[in-house]
Each structure stands twice: as structure tokens, then as C-alpha cells.
Design a protein around this motif. Structure first.
Motif, PDB file in Angstrom:
ATOM      1  N   HIS A 157      -0.702  51.618   6.742  1.00  0.00           N
ATOM      2  CA  HIS A 157      -0.515  51.762   8.183  1.00  0.00           C
ATOM      3  C   HIS A 157       0.878  52.287   8.524  1.00  0.00           C
ATOM      4  O   HIS A 157       1.028  53.183   9.363  1.00  0.00           O
ATOM      5  CB  HIS A 157      -0.772  50.430   8.882  1.00  0.00           C
ATOM      6  CG  HIS A 157      -2.211  50.164   9.117  1.00  0.00           C
ATOM      7  ND1 HIS A 157      -2.703  49.659  10.300  1.00  0.00           N
ATOM      8  CD2 HIS A 157      -3.298  50.356   8.336  1.00  0.00           C
ATOM      9  CE1 HIS A 157      -4.022  49.544  10.232  1.00  0.00           C
ATOM     10  NE2 HIS A 157      -4.395  49.954   9.045  1.00  0.00           N
ATOM     11  N   VAL A 158       1.899  51.729   7.885  1.00  0.00           N
ATOM     12  CA  VAL A 158       3.265  52.169   8.177  1.00  0.00           C
ATOM     13  C   VAL A 158       3.465  53.629   7.776  1.00  0.00           C
ATOM     14  O   VAL A 158       4.052  54.426   8.527  1.00  0.00           O
ATOM     15  CB  VAL A 158       4.277  51.256   7.455  1.00  0.00           C
ATOM     16  CG1 VAL A 158       5.669  51.900   7.425  1.00  0.00           C
ATOM     17  CG2 VAL A 158       4.346  49.896   8.143  1.00  0.00           C
ATOM     18  N   LEU A 159       2.967  54.017   6.611  1.00  0.00           N
ATOM     19  CA  LEU A 159       3.184  55.383   6.142  1.00  0.00           C
ATOM     20  C   LEU A 159       2.325  56.386   6.908  1.00  0.00           C
ATOM     21  O   LEU A 159       2.733  57.538   7.099  1.00  0.00           O
ATOM     22  CB  LEU A 159       2.934  55.473   4.641  1.00  0.00           C
ATOM     23  CG  LEU A 159       3.880  54.602   3.799  1.00  0.00           C
ATOM     24  CD1 LEU A 159       3.553  54.720   2.320  1.00  0.00           C
ATOM     25  CD2 LEU A 159       5.342  54.954   4.058  1.00  0.00           C
ATOM     26  N   ASN A 160       1.150  55.988   7.363  1.00  0.00           N
ATOM     27  CA  ASN A 160       0.377  56.842   8.262  1.00  0.00           C
ATOM     28  C   ASN A 160       1.130  57.051   9.568  1.00  0.00           C
ATOM     29  O   ASN A 160       1.165  58.161  10.107  1.00  0.00           O
ATOM     30  CB  ASN A 160      -0.993  56.221   8.541  1.00  0.00           C
ATOM     31  CG  ASN A 160      -2.082  56.801   7.692  1.00  0.00           C
ATOM     32  OD1 ASN A 160      -2.726  57.760   8.073  1.00  0.00           O
ATOM     33  ND2 ASN A 160      -2.266  56.234   6.513  1.00  0.00           N
ATOM     34  N   ALA A 161       1.718  55.977  10.093  1.00  0.00           N
ATOM     35  CA  ALA A 161       2.493  56.092  11.329  1.00  0.00           C
ATOM     36  C   ALA A 161       3.686  57.010  11.127  1.00  0.00           C
ATOM     37  O   ALA A 161       4.026  57.819  12.005  1.00  0.00           O
ATOM     38  CB  ALA A 161       2.955  54.706  11.786  1.00  0.00           C
ATOM     39  N   ALA A 162       4.331  56.919   9.956  1.00  0.00           N
ATOM     40  CA  ALA A 162       5.462  57.796   9.666  1.00  0.00           C
ATOM     41  C   ALA A 162       5.021  59.255   9.622  1.00  0.00           C
ATOM     42  O   ALA A 162       5.739  60.153  10.088  1.00  0.00           O
ATOM     43  CB  ALA A 162       6.105  57.391   8.347  1.00  0.00           C
ATOM     44  N   THR A 163       3.840  59.501   9.054  1.00  0.00           N
ATOM     45  CA  THR A 163       3.300  60.865   9.047  1.00  0.00           C
ATOM     46  C   THR A 163       3.096  61.367  10.466  1.00  0.00           C
ATOM     47  O   THR A 163       3.479  62.494  10.809  1.00  0.00           O
ATOM     48  CB  THR A 163       1.971  60.903   8.276  1.00  0.00           C
ATOM     49  OG1 THR A 163       2.185  60.478   6.928  1.00  0.00           O
ATOM     50  CG2 THR A 163       1.379  62.299   8.262  1.00  0.00           C
ATOM     51  N   SER A 164       2.501  60.543  11.311  1.00  0.00           N
ATOM     52  CA  SER A 164       2.283  60.916  12.710  1.00  0.00           C
ATOM     53  C   SER A 164       3.601  61.214  13.407  1.00  0.00           C
ATOM     54  O   SER A 164       3.707  62.177  14.194  1.00  0.00           O
ATOM     55  CB  SER A 164       1.529  59.808  13.449  1.00  0.00           C
ATOM     56  OG  SER A 164       0.206  59.676  12.968  1.00  0.00           O
ATOM     57  N   LEU A 165       4.621  60.413  13.136  1.00  0.00           N
ATOM     58  CA  LEU A 165       5.920  60.646  13.759  1.00  0.00           C
ATOM     59  C   LEU A 165       6.528  61.976  13.307  1.00  0.00           C
ATOM     60  O   LEU A 165       7.120  62.705  14.116  1.00  0.00           O
ATOM     61  CB  LEU A 165       6.873  59.493  13.432  1.00  0.00           C
ATOM     62  CG  LEU A 165       6.794  58.304  14.379  1.00  0.00           C
ATOM     63  CD1 LEU A 165       7.564  57.118  13.810  1.00  0.00           C
ATOM     64  CD2 LEU A 165       7.342  58.673  15.754  1.00  0.00           C
ATOM     65  N   GLY A 166       6.404  62.270  12.034  1.00  0.00           N
ATOM     66  CA  GLY A 166       6.917  63.543  11.549  1.00  0.00           C
ATOM     67  C   GLY A 166       6.257  64.726  12.233  1.00  0.00           C
ATOM     68  O   GLY A 166       6.927  65.704  12.610  1.00  0.00           O
ATOM     69  N   LEU A 167       4.944  64.649  12.402  1.00  0.00           N
ATOM     70  CA  LEU A 167       4.220  65.717  13.092  1.00  0.00           C
ATOM     71  C   LEU A 167       4.674  65.838  14.537  1.00  0.00           C
ATOM     72  O   LEU A 167       4.851  66.948  15.062  1.00  0.00           O
ATOM     73  CB  LEU A 167       2.714  65.435  13.025  1.00  0.00           C
ATOM     74  CG  LEU A 167       2.086  65.397  11.634  1.00  0.00           C
ATOM     75  CD1 LEU A 167       0.630  64.957  11.718  1.00  0.00           C
ATOM     76  CD2 LEU A 167       2.189  66.756  10.941  1.00  0.00           C
ATOM     77  N   MET A 168       4.880  64.686  15.191  1.00  0.00           N
ATOM     78  CA  MET A 168       5.333  64.701  16.585  1.00  0.00           C
ATOM     79  C   MET A 168       6.701  65.344  16.719  1.00  0.00           C
ATOM     80  O   MET A 168       6.942  66.164  17.621  1.00  0.00           O
ATOM     81  CB  MET A 168       5.391  63.277  17.140  1.00  0.00           C
ATOM     82  CG  MET A 168       4.064  62.706  17.563  1.00  0.00           C
ATOM     83  SD  MET A 168       4.246  61.105  18.394  1.00  0.00           S
ATOM     84  CE  MET A 168       4.098  59.982  17.010  1.00  0.00           C
ATOM     85  N   GLU A 169       7.619  64.969  15.828  1.00  0.00           N
ATOM     86  CA  GLU A 169       8.981  65.495  15.933  1.00  0.00           C
ATOM     87  C   GLU A 169       9.000  67.011  15.796  1.00  0.00           C
ATOM     88  O   GLU A 169       9.713  67.706  16.526  1.00  0.00           O
ATOM     89  CB  GLU A 169       9.877  64.847  14.873  1.00  0.00           C
ATOM     90  CG  GLU A 169      10.133  63.367  15.087  1.00  0.00           C
ATOM     91  CD  GLU A 169      10.926  63.071  16.351  1.00  0.00           C
ATOM     92  OE1 GLU A 169      11.486  64.008  16.969  1.00  0.00           O
ATOM     93  OE2 GLU A 169      10.983  61.887  16.734  1.00  0.00           O
TER      94      GLU A 169
END
Length: 375
Positions: A231-243
Motif C-alpha cells: 500500500h505504501v509503495l503503491n501510494a508512492a508510485t501515485s505520488l510520483g506520477l502526480m508530481e
């Protein structure tokens, strides 16, 4: 993240990940060069213990690495995300030889949980494990979506229990075992280079010592080890895409002009408001991620709830942000050479990646109502 880690990941992103990202997406090609570079830099062994030669870093550092990768290439980020999830299981229950190989950077691993019969309900395997004498076990399965299928060196594999009562048992399955089949090619909408495709097992033989943890207790490992990492690493992936989507949108609106009006797109209050909304949504998701990590690190009573929340919050935020970015940039956003539409496509994968956002909402409701997560 330490200075050396920042330098390592920044260098690999700049020299290998980013230059290959468009081709990885266009061709649906596995990012082998990036994975090789990460291994050589010791980043595949990031969370491996120092005892076996790894860096001994925690989940927070893993999240920062994955986010940096996702800013350039979502497919590479997802491959590394799943590698770290499987590595966490092996660090807790796996053989030293495999752990050392991961720490050296020469072994890529991944999870093999989702199945054709139970679909995104990864906690309910239909795969079987059958005893074959005292020392051997035969695995049969039809796995539906396995990241790095045919590319990884091993799979952390789920099955029904060998003999005990319980929902599942986990195994370490070397990818070169006869009877494993990962043929085919993933030609998907987003995350096109992560080699996510079916893997079948017909009479695959492993030793009883390939069992990870206790027979019938695979769910405890899924909840106690895999859930937080995934869950944490999926969220980190989503954040990278957003940035990256925000950065590309700002770059476009501050340079594109309406020449007949003598103005930039950013001179419009509506455009600026949408940019602000994107930033606010991303910052809210980052706050949720930071709180989830703090809850894990502090062993807070609400840690499970925060872990459940973080994937759902970040994936929905990524959809909102990338959708706004496409709207703000208009027709230019739909041109592949701009790169924005790739982030738009990649962001959508997390919502349907098991557990789906809808399943997470049910889990959260169960946790809040004092019920077990799995029936």
C-alpha cells in the motif's frame, strides 16, 4: 533519504530510467536496463538487511526511491514496488542464499498472489500444494496478474495450505522451475512495461523448505508484512506520477501563449485555479502517506487503518490530478511526445490493482467496525 541514496537514485533516473521511459511505454518493453542499473547500485537490495549485504533501509526510504522512479517511469516504479514487497517477505521468512542474491543486486523477485478463479481477491488462493513424499511439494496454479512475469528470478507464491487448516500458504518458487509458464505479452492501457501477465504452474516441484512461514498462515504474512509495503509503495508510485503531471502542466501553461490576446495560458484565473487544485490534492495525498509511515514507524494503534487508507487516497488523488492536467493542457496533452498522457494512463492502474479501491473501502469499514479484514 541519505545523501548517497539521493545521488544514486537521481543518477539512475537521469541516465537510464527517464531516457528509456517513452520506449518502455510505447513498446510495452520490460525496463531491463533500469533494473540492471538499480541492482548494480545496490538499490534492489535497499531493504535487505546489512547482515546479508543489503543497505538495511526501511520502508520510508523504499517509498522515496519508488516515488523518484515513478516521476520518470511508472512501469519501472511498479517493478521495484513488487520487488520490495516480495523482498520484505523473504527478509522475514526466506533462505539466506536468496536474501544474499537480492542484496547483491543480482536477483529480482515479485509477488504471485492474484488468480484467475478469485481474481482481485488475492487473499483467497485456489492454487494447490500437494505433498509428494517427505521432502517435495507439487504446485498447480493459474495466476492472473504477476508483475515481472517471466522476468523475475523468483516468485513469492500463494496456494491453499499443504496440510494445515487456514486460508493460504506462501512459497518461494524459483522462476526457472519446469512447469512454470509465463508466456505471452502484456499490452495494456497503462504501466505497459511492467510485464504484468498470467503465470501458470503445472506440476511445479519445490522442496518443503520452500515454504515461507507456517503452513496455513499465509494470510498473517500478507497482513503483517505485505500489506504495509504494497500500500505504501503503491501510494508512492501515485505520488510520483502526480508530481510529474503537475510539473508538466505548469511548464505548459507558463510557456504556451494565446498570441491573439498577448497572454500565456497561466494568465487565466481559471487555469491558475486548476493548477492550485492539483497541488492541493497531491499535497493532501502526501500528508496521508507521511502519516501512514509515521503510524507504522511508531507502531501506533491506528497503523492498520492508515495503511489501508494510503493506497486508496493516493490512487484516487492521482486520477484527479492527472485528469486536471489533461484538461489544463488541452489538445497538447494528448500528444504522446509530451509525456503527460502516459502519466494519465499509468495513474489509473492503482485503483484496480488488488486490493481495488472498492475493496479497500470495505476493509476500512471492517477495521472501523472492529471486524476481521478477511472472512
Amino acid at each position: 533519504m541519505t545523501t548517497s541514496l539521493v545521488e544514486d537514485i537521481s543518477s539512475i533516473v537521469e541516465t537510464t530510467v527517464a531516457p528509456n521511459a517513452d520506449e518502455v511505454d510505447a513498446a510495452g518493453a520490460f525496463p531491463r536496463d533500469a533494473i540492471k542499473a538499480l541492482g548494480e547500485a545496490g538499490l534492489l537490495g535497499l531493504i535487505s538487511s546489512t547482515e546479508v549485504g543489503g543497505r538495511g533501509a526501511g520502508l520510508r526510504s523504499a517509498a522515496e526511491v519508488v516515488e523518484h522512479l515513478a516521476r520518470a517511469c511508472g512501469s519501472t516504479a511498479m517493478v521495484v514496488c513488487m520487488h520490495y514487497c516480495a523482498t520484505a517477505v523473504l527478509e522475514a521468512h526466506g533462505p539466506r542464499e536468496t536474501r544474499e542474491a537480492i542484496a547483491r543486486g543480482g536477483h529480482l523477485t515479485t509477488l504471485a498472489f492474484s488468480e484467475t478463479g478469485s481474481r482481485s481477491h488475492f487473499w483467497a488462493p485456489l492454487s494447490t500444494a500437494t505433498a509428494d513424499g517427505d521432502d517435495r511439494v507439487v504446485l498447480d496454479a493459474s495466476k492472473s496478474w504477476v508483475t515481472s512475469a517471466g522476468e523475475a528470478d523468483s516468485y513469492v507464491w500463494s496456494s491453499t495450505p499443504l496440510a494445515a487448516e487456514g486460508p493460504s500458504t506462501l512459497w518461494l518458487v524459483p522462476a526457472d522451475r519446469p512447469g512454470l509458464d509465463a508466456r505471452g505479452r502484456f499490452d495494456g492501457f497503462g504501466l505497459r512495461g511492467n510485464a504484468s501477465r498470467p503465470v501458470t504452474a503445472q506440476g511445479v516441484v519445490v522442496g518443503r523448505d520452500a515454504m515461507l512461514g507456517t503452513d496455513g498462515r499465509g494470510d498473517e504474512i500478507m497482513l503483517g508484512v505485505v500489506l504495509a509495503h504494497f500500500h505504501v509503495l503503491n501510494a508512492a508510485t501515485s505520488l510520483g506520477l502526480m508530481e510529474s503531471a503537475i510539473g508538466k502542466a505548469i511548464a505548459h501553461v507558463t510557456t504556451a501563449r494565446l498570441e491573439h490576446l498577448g497572454r500565456r495560458l497561466a494568465d487565466s484565473p481559471v487555469t491558475r485555479a486548476n493548477i492550485a487544485r492539483m497541488r492541493l490534492i497531491a499535497d493532501q495525498a502526501r500528508t496521508v502517506l507521511g502519516d501512514a509511515l509515521a503510524a507504522i514507524e511508531g507502531d501506533r494503534p491506528d497503523a492498520t487503518l492508515r495503511v489501508l487508507e494510503v493506497k486508496a487516497a493516493a490512487s484516487e488523488a492521482a486520477i484527479a490530478v492527472t485528469d486536471l492536467a489533461m484538461r489544463v493542457c488541452g489538445g497538447a496533452a494528448f500528444r504522446k511526445e509530451g509525456g503527460l498522457e502516459r502519466y494519465f494512463r499509468d495513474a489509473r492502474a492503482a485503483t484496480v490493482m488488488a486490493p481495488t479501491t472498492e475493496a479497500i473501502h470495505d476493509f476500512m469499514g471492517r477495521a472501523l467496525c472492529g471486524m476481521p479484514l478477511f472472512d
